[in-house]
Scaffold this motif. Structure first.
Motif, PDB file in Angstrom:
ATOM      1  N   ASN A  98      12.472  11.396 -14.174  1.00  0.00           N
ATOM      2  CA  ASN A  98      11.374  12.139 -13.543  1.00  0.00           C
ATOM      3  C   ASN A  98      10.500  11.240 -12.690  1.00  0.00           C
ATOM      4  N   TYR A  99       9.343  11.782 -12.341  1.00  0.00           N
ATOM      5  CA  TYR A  99       8.377  11.094 -11.479  1.00  0.00           C
ATOM      6  C   TYR A  99       8.012   9.719 -12.046  1.00  0.00           C
ATOM      7  N   ALA A 100       7.817   9.660 -13.365  1.00  0.00           N
ATOM      8  CA  ALA A 100       7.416   8.397 -13.991  1.00  0.00           C
ATOM      9  C   ALA A 100       8.536   7.366 -13.906  1.00  0.00           C
TER      10      ALA A 100
ATOM     11  N   LEU B 216       0.839  -1.193   0.000  1.00  0.00           N
ATOM     12  CA  LEU B 216       0.000   0.000   0.000  1.00  0.00           C
ATOM     13  C   LEU B 216       0.876   1.247   0.000  1.00  0.00           C
ATOM     14  N   ASP B 217       0.759   2.017  -1.050  1.00  0.00           N
ATOM     15  CA  ASP B 217       1.528   3.250  -1.239  1.00  0.00           C
ATOM     16  C   ASP B 217       0.568   4.399  -0.958  1.00  0.00           C
ATOM     17  N   PHE B 218       0.730   5.045   0.187  1.00  0.00           N
ATOM     18  CA  PHE B 218      -0.210   6.123   0.507  1.00  0.00           C
ATOM     19  C   PHE B 218       0.453   7.224   1.315  1.00  0.00           C
ATOM     20  N   SER B 219      -0.269   8.312   1.469  1.00  0.00           N
ATOM     21  CA  SER B 219       0.183   9.545   2.134  1.00  0.00           C
ATOM     22  C   SER B 219       1.215  10.269   1.262  1.00  0.00           C
ATOM     23  N   SER B 220       2.454   9.797   1.269  1.00  0.00           N
ATOM     24  CA  SER B 220       3.483  10.271   0.346  1.00  0.00           C
ATOM     25  C   SER B 220       3.534  11.782   0.144  1.00  0.00           C
ATOM     26  N   PRO B 221       3.720  12.541   1.225  1.00  0.00           N
ATOM     27  CA  PRO B 221       3.833  13.994   1.075  1.00  0.00           C
ATOM     28  C   PRO B 221       5.196  14.386   0.517  1.00  0.00           C
TER      29      PRO B 221
ATOM     30  N   THR C 128      10.885   7.212 -11.780  1.00  0.00           N
ATOM     31  CA  THR C 128      11.002   6.788 -10.387  1.00  0.00           C
ATOM     32  C   THR C 128       9.933   5.772 -10.040  1.00  0.00           C
ATOM     33  N   ASP C 129       8.715   6.001 -10.508  1.00  0.00           N
ATOM     34  CA  ASP C 129       7.652   5.043 -10.189  1.00  0.00           C
ATOM     35  C   ASP C 129       7.909   3.683 -10.827  1.00  0.00           C
ATOM     36  N   LEU C 130       8.518   3.675 -12.002  1.00  0.00           N
ATOM     37  CA  LEU C 130       8.841   2.386 -12.632  1.00  0.00           C
ATOM     38  C   LEU C 130       9.927   1.658 -11.832  1.00  0.00           C
TER      39      LEU C 130
HETATM   40  N1  ARG Z   1       4.381  12.736  -3.608  1.00  0.00           N
HETATM   41  C1  ARG Z   1       3.252  12.622  -4.491  1.00  0.00           C
HETATM   42  C2  ARG Z   1       2.323  13.833  -4.304  1.00  0.00           C
HETATM   43  O1  ARG Z   1       2.296  14.445  -3.263  1.00  0.00           O
HETATM   44  C3  ARG Z   1       2.453  11.358  -4.294  1.00  0.00           C
HETATM   45  C4  ARG Z   1       3.191  10.063  -4.543  1.00  0.00           C
HETATM   46  C5  ARG Z   1       2.262   8.903  -4.764  1.00  0.00           C
HETATM   47  N2  ARG Z   1       2.929   7.657  -4.939  1.00  0.00           N
HETATM   48  C6  ARG Z   1       3.602   7.268  -6.022  1.00  0.00           C
HETATM   49  N3  ARG Z   1       4.200   6.100  -6.024  1.00  0.00           N
HETATM   50  N4  ARG Z   1       3.648   8.020  -7.105  1.00  0.00           N
HETATM   51  O2  ARG Z   1       1.583  14.139  -5.205  1.00  0.00           O
END
Ligand code: ARG
Length: 583
Positions: free
Chosen positions: A312-314, A120-125, A316-318
Motif C-alpha cells: 500500500n501507500y506506506a 523535496l517531495d511535493f505536489s504529487s497529484p 511504497t513510501d518506505l
Molecule cells: N499523492 C498523494 C496525495 O495526493 C500525496 C503524496 C505525497 N508524497 C508521498 N511521498 N507520500 O495525497
C-alpha cells in the motif's frame, strides 16, 4: 549576512576565551530592540557565566578581548548591563554591504560552506483525477521551499511522487472498458476518467459483482496483462499532460517524476526485510508494524502488506525512502502534504528509524492546513464540488484583468493581459504562502487582489515604482545607472530612514535561513512587505532625483534603491512570483 559573520566571530572568540568549557550555550545574535544601543545583541554570555559559575561582566571582557576579527567587519562591540554584548555596525560596514549587493544576484546572502542535499517531495497529484485547490498549496509551498534552499546554496532534488498506482485503477479500468466515451476523452481526458471512476465506484457500492469485476481488472493489471497495462499507461500519459499544463502556468518544474508505480518491484523486498528484522509481523494473514513503545502511535499500527498480498501507500513510501537514500544520499528529505497525512508520516518516520537507524538523514513532514471558503468550510464551488485548479487560475486572471484595466485603461490589451496573468497567478500564490502554513485560511478574491495591504499586487507595484526611478534617471542623465560601478567609499548613508532601510536589507539572508529552517515562506512574505514599507518611508523623506540633491547623496540613494529592487525582485521570485518592470 553580516550578522552571520559577527556570530561566527563571536563563536570563535567564546571558544578561545573558555577553551575547556565543553557545553557551550547556543551562541546567537538577535537584532537589538532599541537601536540606540546597537544593531545586534547577544545575551549568551550571561547563560555561559552562570553555567561556569563566573562573573558575567568579567567573562564578557575576556571574550571581547578575543574578538579580533570585528575591525575587518567594521563592527564595534560594547559590554552592557549585566554582561550583554552589543554590536554596532559602523557606516563602512553598511556601505560595504550595499555596494556588494549591487554587484551580485545573491545579495546579502553568505554562500554556504557545506551545502546540504535536500530531496523535496511535493505536489504529487493523483492520476486520472483533476488537480484541485488542495494540490495548489503543496505545489506552491514545495516549489517555494526548493527555491529558498537553492538560493541559500543547497542542492535540491525535487521529485513529484504522483499517485499512479493503487486500487482505484481496478475501477478505472472497468469503466474504461465498459463506458468510455471516446469523444469526451479527447475533449477533457481527466473529466472523462473522473466520470468513469465515479460511475463504477457508485455501481460497486450497490452491486458486489461490479466490485468483484473491478478487483479482477486490478489483479490483471498487477499481473502484467498487456491490455490493462496499455490502458493504464494511457491514463498516466493523459493525466501528465494536464499536470504539465498546470505546472507551466504556475512556473513549477521537477527534477524527477517517479510515481508510486516506479517502486512496485521493490515492495516485496521491503516487506521481507521488515519481517526479517522483526519490525513487521504477521497478523491475520497481513503484515503489520506495531508501535508498542510509542504512546502516540501505540493505537495506530501500520499495515505494510494486506491479506491478499498487496502492498500500500506506506510500503511504497518506505521503498521510495530507500531508493532516494541509495541514489541521492540526501541530508534531508522534506514531504509537503496537507495536515491529514500527519499520522502516515509519523508512522513512516518511526518505521524508518527502526529499519535504517544508522542512516543519517533528517526527515520532515511539512504539512499545511485547509483552504476555506467564506463560509468557513473547505473551499468548494457553488454546486459543492471541489474547485479545479485550472478554473481557479482562469478566474484569478480574469479578475486581475478587471483590476488592471480599471487602473490603467490606456494600455494595449496584450500588455494588460500579461500584467493580469502575472498579478492574478501571483495573487493566488502569495495568498497561499502568506498565512502560517499550519493554519487554515479563508480564500478571498478581493483581499488577495487589493492594491494595498500585504498582497501580491501591492508588492509587484512597489517593485515597478522603484524600477521607474531608474527609467527616469536614465532619461535625465542619458546613461543608465550602472550597479557594477557602485563603490563603498563613494556611499554616504547617514539619514535615519536610509539606515533603517539599509539595515533591513542586510537581514535578507537571515530571513531566508529562518524560512528554510522552519519551512515557512510566510517569514519571507512578511519580510518583503516590511521592506516595501521601509522603502516607502525612505523615499518620502529622502529625495533621489531632485535637482538639488548632491551627487554623492544621489549616488548613495540610487544604490540603496537598486539594492532594494534587487531584494524585492529576488524575494518575490523566490516566492514564485514573476515581476514586472511596469504596471
Ligand atoms: N499523492 C498523494 C496525495 O495526493 C500525496 C503524496 C505525497 N508524497 C508521498 N511521498 N507520500 O495525497
Amino acid at each position: 549576512m553580516l550578522h552571520l559573520l559577527i556570530e561566527a566571530e563571536l563563536k570563535r572568540a567564546v571558544r578561545a576565551a573558555v577553551p575547556d568549557a565543553d557545553d557551550l550555550p547556543q551562541i546567537i545574535l538577535m537584532p537589538c530592540r532599541d537601536t540606540r544601543f546597537g544593531d545586534y545583541q547577544s545575551p549568551c554570555l550571561i547563560a555561559l557565566a552562570k553555567a561556569l559559575k563566573r562573573n558575567p561582566r568579567e567573562l564578557a571582557a575576556q571574550v571581547v578581548e578575543k574578538l579580533t576579527g570585528l575591525d575587518a567587519l567594521h563592527v564595534q562591540v560594547e559590554i552592557a548591563g549585566p554582561g550583554f554584548l552589543n554590536f554596532k555596525l559602523l557606516p563602512e560596514a553598511i556601505s560595504g554591504a550595499i555596494a556588494q549587493a549591487c554587484k551580485t544576484n545573491k545579495p546579502f546572502i553568505l554562500p554556504r560552506e557545506n551545502p546540504e542535499t535536500i530531496v523535496l517531495d511535493f505536489s504529487s497529484p493523483n492520476v486520472a483525477k483533476p488537480m484541485h485547490v488542495g494540490h495548489i498549496r503543496s505545489t506552491v509551498l514545495g516549489a517555494c521551499l526548493a527555491r529558498i534552499h537553492r538560493l541559500l546554496g543547497n542542492k535540491v532534488i525535487s521529485d513529484n511522487h504522483i499517485g499512479d498506482w493503487g486500487t482505484q485503477f481496478g475501477k478505472l479500468l472497468l469503466g474504461w472498458k465498459q463506458e468510455l466515451d471516446q469523444q469526451a476523452l479527447e475533449q477533457d481526458p481527466i473529466g472523462e476518467m473522473e466520470r468513469l471512476y465515479k460511475k463504477v465506484n457508485a455501481a460497486s457500492e450497490q452491486d458486489p459483482a461490479v466490485l468483484e469485476a473491478a478487483r479482477r481488472e486490478l489483479v490483471k493489471l498487477q499481473d502484467g496483462d498487456k491490455e490493462n497495462l496499455e490502458i493504464w499507461r494511457k491514463m498516466i500519459q493523459l493525466s501528465q499532460i494536464q499536470f504539465d499544463e498546470m505546472y507551466h502556468r504556475l512556473g513549477v518544474q521537477f527534477d524527477y517524476t517517479l510515481g508510486e508505480s516506479f517502486y512496485n518491484d521493490r515492495l516485496k523486498d521491503v516487506v521481507k526485510d521488515l519481517v526479517e528484522k522483526g519490525i513487521a509481523r504477521e497478523s491475520e494473514g497481513a503484515y503489520v508494524v506495531f508501535f508498542e513503545d510509542d504512546p502516540e502511535l501505540k493505537e495506530h499500527p501500520a499495515l505494510v502488506q494486506k491479506r491478499d498480498g498487496a502492498s500500500n501507500y506506506a510500503t511504497t513510501d518506505l521503498a521510495t525512502l530507500e531508493y532516494r537514500i541509495e541514489n541521492w544520499k540526501p541530508n534531508r528529505i522534506i514531504y509537503v502534504t496537507d495536515g491529514r497525512q500527519q499520522l502516515h508520516f509519523k508512522q513512516i518516520f518511526s518505521i524508518f528509524k527502526r529499519w535504517k537507524g544508522e542512516v543519517n538523514v533528517q526527515l520532515s513532514h511539512v504539512w499545511f492546513g485547509t483552504i476555506l471558503g467564506s463560509d468557513g468550510k473547505p473551499f468548494k464551488t457553488r454546486s459543492g464540488e471541489t474547485v479545479k485548479l485550472s478554473d481557479l487560475l482562469d478566474e484569478a486572471e480574469e479578475r486581475a484583468m478587471k483590476v488592471v484595466t480599471e487602473k490603467n485603461p490606456s494600455l494595449p490589451e496584450a500588455v494588460r493581459k500579461n500584467i493580469a496573468r502575472v498579478v492574478g497567478i501571483g495573487a493566488v500564490k502569495y495568498a497561499d504562502l502568506l498565512p502560517n502554513r499550519q493554519s487554515d485560511y479563508m480564500f478571498n478574491w478581493d483581499k488577495m487582489l487589493a492594491f494595498n495591504g500585504n498582497t501580491a499586487p501591492y508588492l509587484l507595484y512597489a517593485y515597478t515604482r522603484i524600477r521607474s526611478i531608474f527609467r527616469k534617471y536614465k532619461e535625465s542623465v542619458g546613461t543608465a545607472f550602472d550597479p557594477m560601478k557602485v563603490e563603498a567609499d563613494q556611499l554616504n548613508l547617514n539619514q535615519p530612514k536610509e539606515l533603517a532601510l539599509a539595515k533591513h536589507l542586510l537581514s535578507f539572508g537571515i530571513v531566508l535561513q529562518q524560512a528554510a529552517d522552519d519551512s515557512k515562506p510566510n517569514i519571507l512574505c512578511n519580510y518583503i512587505y516590511e521592506l516595501s514599507g521601509f522603502f516607502a518611508s525612505f523615499y518620502e523623506e529622502c529625495p533621489v532625483l531632485k535637482a538639488d540633491v548632491e551627487p554623492m547623496t544621489r549616488n548613495s540613494r540610487l544604490a540603496l534603491c537598486y539594492a532594494t529592487a534587487q531584494v524585492l525582485r529576488i524575494g518575490l521570485q523566490t516566492l514564485g512570483l514573476e515581476t514586472l518592470e511596469e504596471m
